[in-house]
Design an enzyme around this catalytic site. Structure first.
Site, PDB file in Angstrom:
ATOM      1  CE  LYS A 277       8.101   8.285 -50.572  1.00  0.00           C
ATOM      2  NZ  LYS A 277       8.769   9.141 -49.580  1.00  0.00           N
TER       3      LYS A 277
ATOM      4  CB  CYS B  76      -1.210   0.231 -41.630  1.00  0.00           C
ATOM      5  SG  CYS B  76       0.495  -0.350 -41.564  1.00  0.00           S
TER       6      CYS B  76
ATOM      7  CB  CYS C 155       9.634   3.139 -48.194  1.00  0.00           C
ATOM      8  SG  CYS C 155      10.401   1.848 -49.190  1.00  0.00           S
ATOM      9  CB  SER C 156       5.196   5.588 -45.775  1.00  0.00           C
ATOM     10  OG  SER C 156       5.059   4.280 -45.282  1.00  0.00           O
TER      11      SER C 156
ATOM     12  CG  HIS D 130       2.380   4.878 -42.259  1.00  0.00           C
ATOM     13  ND1 HIS D 130       1.112   4.848 -41.716  1.00  0.00           N
ATOM     14  CD2 HIS D 130       2.639   3.603 -42.675  1.00  0.00           C
ATOM     15  CE1 HIS D 130       0.636   3.614 -41.798  1.00  0.00           C
ATOM     16  NE2 HIS D 130       1.540   2.846 -42.358  1.00  0.00           N
TER      17      HIS D 130
END
Lengths: 111, 384
Positions: free
Chosen positions: B329, B84, B207-208, B333
Site C-alpha cells: 500500500k 502477484c 488500493c496498492s 507493488h
C-alpha cells in the site's frame, strides 16, 4: 449456451465442477461427458460491489453492480445486477436471472 | 530442514521510474550480489519472478536476458509466474535448488515495470490473473474481487470503514520511514473517505498503487555462508499452497484457505507459532487483504483483524508490527518484485538495519505473498 432472453444454462464436468459460461468465452465448448444443467435463475447475493474503474472491455459500462450469486440449485457465479445500487442492494438479497450477453450474466432484484 | 540462508539482499527504489525492466532487475541483482560478497561467476542458477513483462513491456523470456546482462555464465535461468506471488515463488524455487544440493549459490530476482501502460490497460492485464473466462469476462477487476471480500467481511463480522482506513494510514506512516517506498506522505481517514471510489467500498487509498521496481536476494547454505562471512539471515520455514482461481467457487470469501495452508506448513517446518513472530510483511494489495491476512496467519481470531488494526496492534510499536516497510500500500507493488521485496525487508529488519522503521527486537520475520485473489499463497519465516 446462455443467450439474451434464454434460460441460465451450464454443465457439470466429469470432475464435478459446475460451469456457467459467459457468451464469448471458450467455456461454451462443452467437454464430452459433461452433464448439461438448466437453472431456475433464482439466487441469493452473497456479496456485491459497484465497479467504477473497469477493464478496457467494460470501459463504457461503468458504474455497474457486480455480485457473487448463489443459485438455488447450489452453484455460484459472478453476475451483474442491472437494477442494483449501493442503496437498494443488500447481502442476502434475492435476485432473478434476466439474460446473458458478452458482458456477463445479468440479474435483477426480485420484487 | 536444510540449513538455508540469505546472504545478500537489495532492492531498487519503488515508484514510477525511468529505468527499463531489465535495468531495474540488474540494479537490484548487482546490489544483492555486492551485499553478499558473491561474484557473478559463483552463481549456480538464477530465478526471476515476474508477472507479465510480455504485456507490460513486450518482453517474454526475460530470465536469460537479465542473466546475460549480469554476466552469469550460461547458468540455468528460470522465470516464475504466479501472479502477484511470482517473486516469492522464485524465492522458494531458489531455496529448493540449494536444499536439494544441486546448487551452492542461487540468485533470486523479482521485477516488474508497470507504469508504461494506460490505467485501463493495466487493470485489464491484472485482471488476467483472475479466472478470465468466468470472472473477468463477467465484469470482475482485481479491486472488485477484494471489494467483494470486503463487503462480505463487513457483513459477517462488522468490519468497518474505519478499520480498513487504519490499515492504509498505518502503512503510509511506515512508508514515510522507508527510503525505498513509492509514497512519502501521511494520509488521514478524511483523505481516504474523500478519495475516488474504485470498487465500492474500496476507494483509491484502499488500493496498492501501480509501481515499477525490483528486488533481489542471494541464497546459499549455512556452511557456505560461514566462508562468506557476511550478515546471514536463516530461512526457518516456508510453505506454499493453492486454491480455486475463481473467488466465487470458494466456500468462504472472508479468508484465504491457501494462506492458512501455506502458513501452517511454514510454521510446522520452523517449529514456530504465530506468537513467535516479531513482525510480518503481508500482502496488503488492498486494505481488506491485510485484515484477512492477519487473521489467516493466526495473529488474530477470524473476524477480529479490523478492530486489531484500528486499536494499533499492528503498528510499528504494536503487539505484532505488520508491514513495517509500508507494505504494498505505501511502499508500492511492482507485482513480480513484491514477494522478493518482502524477504529483503525482513533481512533488513532481522539484521537491525531498517533505520527509522526498525522493529524493536526483530528476531523472527514472516512474509505472506498472495497471487490472484488468493489462488496462490507463499509464506516464509526468517530469523537468526
Amino acid at each position: 449456451m446462455s443467450g439474451a432472453g434464454s434460460q441460465l444454462v451450464g454443465y457439470r464436468s466429469l470432475a464435478g465442477e459446475v460451469t456457467i459460461p459467459v457468451p464469448g468465452s471458450t467455456l461454451q465448448n462443452v467437454p464430452s461427458g459433461s452433464e448439461p444443467l438448466t437453472f431456475s435463475g433464482w439466487g441469493q447475493v452473497l456479496t456485491y460491489t459497484v465497479v467504477y474503474v473497469p477493464t478496457t472491455r467494460f470501459k463504457d459500462r461503468t458504474p455497474y453492480v457486480l455480485a457473487v450469486i448463489r443459485l438455488e440449485e447450489g452453484a455460484s457465479l459472478m453476475g451483474i445486477v442491472d437494477d442494483g445500487t449501493v442503496a437498494n442492494l443488500k447481502v442476502d438479497a434475492e435476485v432473478c436471472f434476466h439474460h446473458s450477453d458478452g458482458y456477463g450474466h445479468h440479474f435483477t432484484i426480485a420484487r | 530442514m536444510a540449513d538455508l540462508v540469505v546472504v545478500g539482499a537489495a532492492e531498487t527504489k519503488f515508484g514510477k521510474l525511468d529505468g527499463s525492466f531489465r535495468d531495474l532487475a540488474v540494479e537490484a541483482a548487482v546490489a544483492a550480489l555486492a551485499d553478499a560478497g558473491v561474484p557473478a561467476s559463483q552463481v549456480d542458477a538464477m530465478y526471476l519472478g515476474t508477472f507479465s513483462p510480455g504485456t507490460f513491456v513486450h518482453q517474454e523470456h526475460p530470465a536469460p536476458l537479465v542473466a546475460s546482462m549480469l554476466g552469469l555464465s550460461h547458468v540455468p535461468t528460470t522465470r516464475t509466474e504466479n501472479a502477484c506471488a511470482s517473486g516469492s515463488t522464485a524465492f522458494l524455487q531458489g531455496l529448493m535448488a540449494v536444499a536439494s544440493g544441486m546448487c551452492d549459490t542461487v540468485l533470486v530476482i523479482g521485477a516488474e515495470k508497470m507504469t508504461s501502460t494506460p490505467i485501463e490497460e493495466t487493470t485489464q492485464i491484472l485482471a488476467e490473473a483472475a479466472d478470465w473466462e468466468s470472472e473477468a469476462l463477467a465484469g470482475a477487476t482485481f479491486p472488485s474481487l477484494f471489494a467483494l471480500m470486503a463487503r462480505r467481511h463487513m457483513h459477517q463480522f462488522g468490519t468497518t470503514r474505519d478499520h480498513l482506513s487504519a490499515v492504509a494510514i498505518k502503512n503510509h506512516h511506515n512508508a514515510c520511514r522507508n527510503p525505498y517506498a513509492q509514497f512519502h506522505r501521511e494520509i488521514t481517514a478524511g483523505d481516504i473517505a474523500a478519495a475516488a471510489m474504485i470498487a465500492d467500498p474500496l476507494t483509491l487509498y484502499d488500493c496498492s498503487p501501480v509501481t515499477d521496481g525490483a528486488a533481489a536476494v542471494v541464497i546459499t547454505s549455512g556452511e557456505r555462508a560461514v566462508d562468506l562471512g557476511g550478515d546471514a539471515v536463516r530461512v526457518l520455514g516456508f510453505g506454499q499452497a493453492s486454491d480455486s482461481l475463481s473467488l466465487f467457487r470458494r466456500e468462504d470469501m472472508t479468508s484465504l484457505t491457501a494462506a492458512r495452508k501455506a502458513a501452517g506448513r511454514a510454521y510446522a517446518m520452523a517449529g514456530l507459532n504465530p506468537s513467535d513472530v516479531s513482525f510480518a510483511e503481508v500482502h496488503d494489495c488492498f486494505t481488506i487483504a491485510e485484515v484477512i491476512a492477519t487473521e489467516d496467519l493466526g495473529f488474530f481470531p477470524h473476524g477480529e483483524g479490523g478492530p486489531a488494526a484500528f486499536a494499533g496492534e499492528t503498528a510499528l510499536d504494536g503487539r505484532i508490527p505488520v508491514n513495517p516497510s509500508g507494505g504494498l500500500k505505501g511502499k508500492g507493488h511492482p507485482v513480480g518484485a513484491t514477494g522478493v521485496s518482502q524477504v529483503v525487508e525482513s533481512v533488513f529488519q532481522i539484521r537491525g538495519t531498517a533505520g527509522e522503521r526498525q522493529v524493536a527486537n526483530a528476531r523472527v520475520g514472516l512474509t505472506h505473498n498472495v497471487g490472484g485473489s488468493g489462488a496462490t499463497c507463499v509464506v516464509t519465516l526468517l530469523g537468526k
